[in-house]
Scaffold this motif. Structure first.
Motif, PDB file in Angstrom:
ATOM      1  N   VAL B 369     -47.432  -5.820 -63.017  1.00 28.89           N
ATOM      2  CA  VAL B 369     -47.599  -5.287 -61.670  1.00 28.89           C
ATOM      3  C   VAL B 369     -46.268  -5.303 -60.921  1.00 28.89           C
ATOM      4  CG1 VAL B 369     -48.776  -5.630 -59.481  1.00 28.89           C
ATOM      5  CG2 VAL B 369     -49.995  -6.016 -61.622  1.00 28.89           C
ATOM      6  N   LEU B 370     -45.522  -6.402 -61.095  1.00 35.01           N
ATOM      7  CA  LEU B 370     -44.248  -6.526 -60.376  1.00 35.01           C
ATOM      8  C   LEU B 370     -43.247  -5.483 -60.847  1.00 35.01           C
ATOM      9  CD1 LEU B 370     -43.185 -10.269 -60.120  1.00 35.01           C
ATOM     10  CD2 LEU B 370     -43.586  -8.668 -58.286  1.00 35.01           C
ATOM     11  N   ASN B 371     -43.250  -5.220 -62.149  1.00 36.25           N
ATOM     12  CA  ASN B 371     -42.180  -4.411 -62.698  1.00 36.25           C
ATOM     13  C   ASN B 371     -42.384  -2.927 -62.521  1.00 36.25           C
ATOM     14  OD1 ASN B 371     -39.826  -5.615 -64.430  1.00 36.25           O
ATOM     15  ND2 ASN B 371     -41.497  -7.069 -64.371  1.00 36.25           N
ATOM     16  N   LEU B 372     -43.620  -2.459 -62.754  1.00 35.71           N
ATOM     17  CA  LEU B 372     -43.778  -1.003 -62.739  1.00 35.71           C
ATOM     18  C   LEU B 372     -43.660  -0.408 -61.347  1.00 35.71           C
ATOM     19  CD1 LEU B 372     -46.232  -0.206 -65.621  1.00 35.71           C
ATOM     20  CD2 LEU B 372     -43.791   0.184 -65.414  1.00 35.71           C
ATOM     21  N   PRO B 373     -44.527  -0.807 -60.392  1.00 37.66           N
ATOM     22  CA  PRO B 373     -44.404  -0.125 -59.095  1.00 37.66           C
ATOM     23  C   PRO B 373     -43.179  -0.564 -58.299  1.00 37.66           C
ATOM     24  CG  PRO B 373     -46.555  -1.191 -59.385  1.00 37.66           C
ATOM     25  CD  PRO B 373     -45.648  -1.731 -60.420  1.00 37.66           C
ATOM     26  N   LEU B 374     -42.680  -1.737 -58.577  1.00 32.40           N
ATOM     27  CA  LEU B 374     -41.601  -2.247 -57.738  1.00 32.40           C
ATOM     28  C   LEU B 374     -40.215  -1.985 -58.310  1.00 32.40           C
ATOM     29  CD1 LEU B 374     -43.029  -5.667 -56.546  1.00 32.40           C
ATOM     30  CD2 LEU B 374     -43.020  -3.473 -55.390  1.00 32.40           C
ATOM     31  N   VAL B 375     -40.150  -1.063 -59.245  1.00 32.33           N
ATOM     32  CA  VAL B 375     -38.870  -0.894 -59.926  1.00 32.33           C
ATOM     33  C   VAL B 375     -37.773  -0.508 -58.940  1.00 32.33           C
ATOM     34  CG1 VAL B 375     -38.867   1.532 -60.608  1.00 32.33           C
ATOM     35  CG2 VAL B 375     -37.984  -0.182 -62.168  1.00 32.33           C
ATOM     36  N   GLY B 376     -38.156   0.189 -57.871  1.00 33.80           N
ATOM     37  CA  GLY B 376     -37.179   0.573 -56.859  1.00 33.80           C
ATOM     38  C   GLY B 376     -36.503  -0.637 -56.246  1.00 33.80           C
ATOM     39  N   MET B 377     -37.301  -1.683 -56.033  1.00 31.43           N
ATOM     40  CA  MET B 377     -36.732  -2.893 -55.449  1.00 31.43           C
ATOM     41  C   MET B 377     -35.742  -3.540 -56.422  1.00 31.43           C
ATOM     42  SD  MET B 377     -38.724  -6.180 -54.021  1.00 31.43           S
ATOM     43  CE  MET B 377     -38.967  -6.933 -55.603  1.00 31.43           C
ATOM     44  N   TRP B 378     -36.105  -3.572 -57.702  1.00 30.08           N
ATOM     45  CA  TRP B 378     -35.204  -4.191 -58.677  1.00 30.08           C
ATOM     46  C   TRP B 378     -33.913  -3.410 -58.788  1.00 30.08           C
ATOM     47  CZ3 TRP B 378     -36.736  -8.681 -58.596  1.00 30.08           C
ATOM     48  CH2 TRP B 378     -38.086  -9.025 -58.703  1.00 30.08           C
ATOM     49  N   VAL B 379     -34.016  -2.075 -58.589  1.00 31.63           N
ATOM     50  CA  VAL B 379     -32.795  -1.271 -58.607  1.00 31.63           C
ATOM     51  C   VAL B 379     -31.880  -1.710 -57.467  1.00 31.63           C
ATOM     52  CG1 VAL B 379     -31.892   1.048 -58.258  1.00 31.63           C
ATOM     53  CG2 VAL B 379     -33.796   0.693 -59.807  1.00 31.63           C
ATOM     54  N   LYS B 380     -32.495  -1.987 -56.306  1.00 33.48           N
ATOM     55  CA  LYS B 380     -31.703  -2.465 -55.160  1.00 33.48           C
ATOM     56  C   LYS B 380     -31.019  -3.792 -55.514  1.00 33.48           C
ATOM     57  CE  LYS B 380     -32.446   0.382 -51.683  1.00 33.48           C
ATOM     58  NZ  LYS B 380     -33.843   0.859 -51.681  1.00 33.48           N
ATOM     59  N   VAL B 381     -31.793  -4.674 -56.152  1.00 32.15           N
ATOM     60  CA  VAL B 381     -31.230  -5.965 -56.543  1.00 32.15           C
ATOM     61  C   VAL B 381     -30.048  -5.767 -57.472  1.00 32.15           C
ATOM     62  CG1 VAL B 381     -31.708  -8.067 -57.862  1.00 32.15           C
ATOM     63  CG2 VAL B 381     -33.375  -7.246 -56.213  1.00 32.15           C
ATOM     64  N   LEU B 382     -30.205  -4.785 -58.345  1.00 33.29           N
ATOM     65  CA  LEU B 382     -29.163  -4.497 -59.329  1.00 33.29           C
ATOM     66  C   LEU B 382     -27.878  -4.043 -58.650  1.00 33.29           C
ATOM     67  CD1 LEU B 382     -28.914  -4.473 -62.340  1.00 33.29           C
ATOM     68  CD2 LEU B 382     -29.906  -2.221 -62.408  1.00 33.29           C
ATOM     69  N   GLN B 383     -28.020  -3.525 -57.424  1.00 32.74           N
ATOM     70  CA  GLN B 383     -26.847  -2.961 -56.742  1.00 32.74           C
ATOM     71  C   GLN B 383     -26.142  -3.947 -55.828  1.00 32.74           C
ATOM     72  OE1 GLN B 383     -29.078   0.410 -55.411  1.00 32.74           O
ATOM     73  NE2 GLN B 383     -27.725   1.824 -56.466  1.00 32.74           N
ATOM     74  N   ILE B 384     -26.573  -5.192 -55.829  1.00 29.50           N
ATOM     75  CA  ILE B 384     -25.873  -6.201 -55.029  1.00 29.50           C
ATOM     76  C   ILE B 384     -24.389  -6.161 -55.397  1.00 29.50           C
ATOM     77  CG2 ILE B 384     -25.521  -8.687 -54.738  1.00 29.50           C
ATOM     78  CD1 ILE B 384     -28.451  -9.112 -55.012  1.00 29.50           C
ATOM     79  N   PRO B 385     -23.514  -6.090 -54.387  1.00 30.07           N
ATOM     80  CA  PRO B 385     -22.090  -6.056 -54.723  1.00 30.07           C
ATOM     81  C   PRO B 385     -21.714  -7.269 -55.563  1.00 30.07           C
ATOM     82  CG  PRO B 385     -22.420  -5.625 -52.398  1.00 30.07           C
ATOM     83  CD  PRO B 385     -23.744  -6.009 -52.950  1.00 30.07           C
ATOM     84  N   ARG B 386     -20.926  -7.016 -56.592  1.00 28.30           N
ATOM     85  CA  ARG B 386     -20.653  -8.074 -57.560  1.00 28.30           C
ATOM     86  C   ARG B 386     -19.891  -9.248 -56.967  1.00 28.30           C
ATOM     87  NH1 ARG B 386     -24.444  -6.151 -59.417  1.00 28.30           N
ATOM     88  NH2 ARG B 386     -24.600  -5.077 -61.403  1.00 28.30           N
ATOM     89  N   HIS B 387     -19.016  -8.989 -55.965  1.00 25.13           N
ATOM     90  CA  HIS B 387     -18.272 -10.137 -55.424  1.00 25.13           C
ATOM     91  C   HIS B 387     -19.214 -11.101 -54.722  1.00 25.13           C
ATOM     92  CE1 HIS B 387     -17.444  -6.419 -53.003  1.00 25.13           C
ATOM     93  NE2 HIS B 387     -18.162  -7.084 -52.140  1.00 25.13           N
TER      94      HIS B 387
END
Lengths: 186, 508
Positions: B369-387
């Motif tokens: 449930v967390l992964n399929l509909p919320l994938v947009g949120m995880w994409v945001k997490v993935l974009q956290i600036p690396r520094h």
């Protein structure tokens, strides 16, 4: 679709052989020698471990001898491998660019930030020491402008202090500046 | 079934949700993994009751498996070599505009295989535990030697470097007071070292600080390119995708669980075996798609990955034998709550074990449930600036080790271990064997010395029990098979990465 033309020198981006700076080999050799030296140290020190008279079979020395011998053996094998040109493959990762040279300054500055953090905890309190560490590390890694990193660090430090120190009862020292503020006591 | 009544308690459901949420986040984020996260949370969860903490850790363990696939599919950089075959297919699919299907088949496959493997765990674990009761001290020692050799030789790309890492871990395990005679060893006269070096410091130092320093030294600059995913439910999996995915899911589960249970390097080997199997079974037409975005190449390995994660729990719960770094940290978590994993765990702590198993079932559903509909949120997490990401990793690493004893000495030790981790990464030494060696080393020494105390110093006692003899014989087999597999894996990776047609004989 002429993919199989004889042009092996053109690496694709996926498995491009990382450019190896000439200094690499020495660093790797030092590591292999360090493993060997540690092993030798273990072997020598293991002889000095006191064995109480009551142990009649395998005492506290045996396993250290085993570990020391392993370290020496593997260290020598590694040193020979490096000298013969069989180098290790640097670890890959999503955020790692193997084609650039190692930036020692960044590493040194990050370590310095951690060390300063350690000694700052008891002087200015955990939240501020944490803010200092976060801001310094972020700026070293390329965060701009610096005050935004500092602000995020400060907020992060205070939030962690409230959650872990105040709510979960972890005794993080709040420091002289926040003396007596509710929710912050560890 | 009691486990379910425990886990379905709202508070525990919340703990499980928290665990899988954190797990997915750390799985998605590059640079941190489940082993490090559990190590970090250890000192912070001492105030929790054991069942709650173990449920959180199980959620993190499982969530990390799900989250990792999102990163490798959507992030536009060459991923970790361990999962490169999957990353390659999923990444190619995403670039071809089929990212949602890749994510969906990975998540559903993980769910299917994870659930099947948990069922298998439910039935296999009590059986293994019953057999394990009959094992003697030399048998345990033999098992640990097997684990040492396989972990040292199979994790990472170079056998001598893996063994070096293992030996360094064994040395760290020696530091402290000898349990049987009370003698101090390698403490350098430092009183803080008399109790030994805390595993949390080493795990966090190697995984968090070492990683942050290493990434800092070779940071990939420029924007983080995430491949966009089409919105909405409809585009996820077409009828054809389902038809092509379900068999790889089942095969992945079938491959992953047994591979996870034997000490053979954990999920990586399972992932590769599944990929190779799918490629072989794909038939002429489909095989051409492998390397260009074949859905089978995502479905199978992702399923195998999760099934192996459950498989790893079998030796951990029944024998107290960790075969991956994460399992080793979970073992430390058990020990910190004075729970001794082993054949008697199911007898002594049935409530805890079944709550853990039940939480895996529930966690799987939550993760889907967390992964399929919320994938947009995880994409945001993935974009956290690396520094900011790596600064945060350093901060929480320092917090975790400071919280152990509230002593700056631990944080200084953390920095030292972090530097060691940096050097090891730079020169291709895998760090996971070091953690396993440090945790398993003292246990193995204990078993060895007790064995020899029983036999009054007769070394042949170590190999006379049939089980131990078989275990030592198995080492040779596992090593040869494992190294052969590694070679095959590299050859296949190369072939796939080059996008070539496979030739009859793939040379290493």
């Amino acid at each position: 679709m002429r993919s199989d033309v004889k042009a092996p020198e053109v690496p694709t981006t996926a498995d491009a052989a990382p450019a190896r700076p000439p200094g690499r080999r020495w660093g790797e050799l030092v590591l292999a020698v360090a493993v060997t030296v540690l092993g030798a140290y273990v072997l020598v020190t293991a002889g000095g471990i006191v064995v109480p008279g009551s142990t009649n079979t395998l005492g506290p020395r045996a396993f250290p001898y085993l570990v020391g011998a392993m370290l020496v053996g593997i260290g020598v094998v590694l040193a020979v491998l490096v000298l013969r040109g069989r180098r290790g493959e640097a670890e890959e990762g999503e955020d790692v660019d193997l084609t650039v040279r190692t930036d020692w300054l960044t590493v040194a500055l990050l370590v310095a930030a951690l060390v300063v953090h350690v000694f700052a905890i008891n002087v200015i309190g955990w939240p501020f020491a944490a803010a200092l560490l976060f801001a310094a590390a972020a700026v070293v890694l390329g965060a701009r402008p610096w005050w935004r990193a500092a602000l995020i660090g400060l907020v992060l430090g205070l939030v962690v202090q409230v959650i872990f120190g105040g709510l979960l009862g972890l005794s993080l020292p709040a420091g002289p500046l926040l003396e007596g503020v509710p929710f912050l006591r560890g | 079934m009691d486990g379910f009544t425990t886990v379905l308690h709202p508070v525990y459901l919340l703990y499980a949700l928290f665990g899988v949420f954190i797990g997915t986040a750390v799985g998605v984020l590059p640079g941190i993994g489940p082993a490090m996260t559990i190590a970090l949370l250890l000192p912070l969860t001492y105030s929790m009751e054991p069942t709650a903490a173990i449920i959180v850790f199980a959620g993190i363990y499982y969530g990390g498996m799900y989250g990792g696939s999102t990163t490798s599919i959507l992030l536009n950089t060459p991923g970790e070599s361990a999962s490169i075959v999957t990353a390659l297919e999923g990444n190619k699919m995403a670039r071809a505009g089929r990212g949602a299907a890749a994510l969906a088949t990975a998540a559903i496959g993980s769910f299917v295989a994870g659930s099947l493997a948990t069922v298998a765990l439910t039935f296999v674990a009590p059986f293994v535990a019953r057999m394990a009761v009959q094992l003697g001290e030399p048998d345990y020692f033999a098992l640990m030697v097997v684990a040492f050799i396989t972990v040292g030789a199979l994790l990472g790309s170079s056998v001598p470097r893996g063994l070096a890492s293992l030996s360094l871990g064994l040395f760290l395990g020696l530091v402290g007071t000898d349990t049987l005679t009370g003698q101090q060893r390698f403490t350098f006269g430092v009183p803080n070292l008399a109790d030994g070096i805390d595993v949390v410091v080493v795990a966090v130092g190697l995984f968090a600080v070492g990683e942050a320093l290493y990434v800092g030294s070779r940071m990939r600059h420029g924007p983080i390119e995430v491949i966009p995913v089409e919105k909405g439910w409809r585009g996820w999996m077409r009828r054809d995708d389902w038809r092509r995915s379900w068999k790889p899911w089942l095969r992945g589960a079938g491959i992953g669980f047994p591979v996870g249970t034997i000490p053979a390097g954990g999920a990586d080997v399972a992932t590769f075996l599944s990929y190779a199997a799918e490629r072989r079974l794909a038939g002429k037409e489909r095989r051409k798609q492998f390397g260009k975005g074949a859905i089978e190449g995502v479905a199978g390995p992702e399923a195998a990955n999760n099934a192996a994660a459950s498989g790893v729990l079998v030796p951990l719960l029944t024998l107290g034998l960790p075969t991956t770094a994460t399992a080793a940290i979970i073992l430390v978590a058990f020990q910190s709550y004075a729970i001794q994993p082993g054949p008697l765990l199911m007898v002594n702590e049935p409530a805890l074990v079944w709550a853990l198993v039940a939480s895996l079932y529930i966690g799987n559903v939550m993760l889907l449930v967390l992964n399929l509909p919320l994938v947009g949120m995880w994409v945001k997490v993935l974009q956290i600036p690396r520094h900011y990401l790596y600064a945060g990793i350093l901060l929480f690493g320092a917090l975790g080790s400071y919280a152990l004893n509230f002593s700056p000495v631990d944080v200084l030790l953390l920095v030292l271990v972090g530097l060691a981790g940096f050097m090891m990464r730079r020169y291709g030494y895998p760090v996971a064997p070091m953690v396993v060696g440090m945790i398993l080393g003292p246990m193995a020494e204990d078993r060895l010395r007790r064995s020899l105390a029983i036999s009054q110093g007769d070394l042949s006692y170590l190999v006379t029990s049939p089980f131990a003899a078989i275990a030592y014989a198995a080492i040779a087999v596992v090593l040869v098979a494992g190294i052969w597999l590694r070679r095959r894996e590299r050859a296949l990776e190369k072939v796939v990465a080059d996008g070539e047609r496979p030739r009859a004989g793939v040379q290493a």
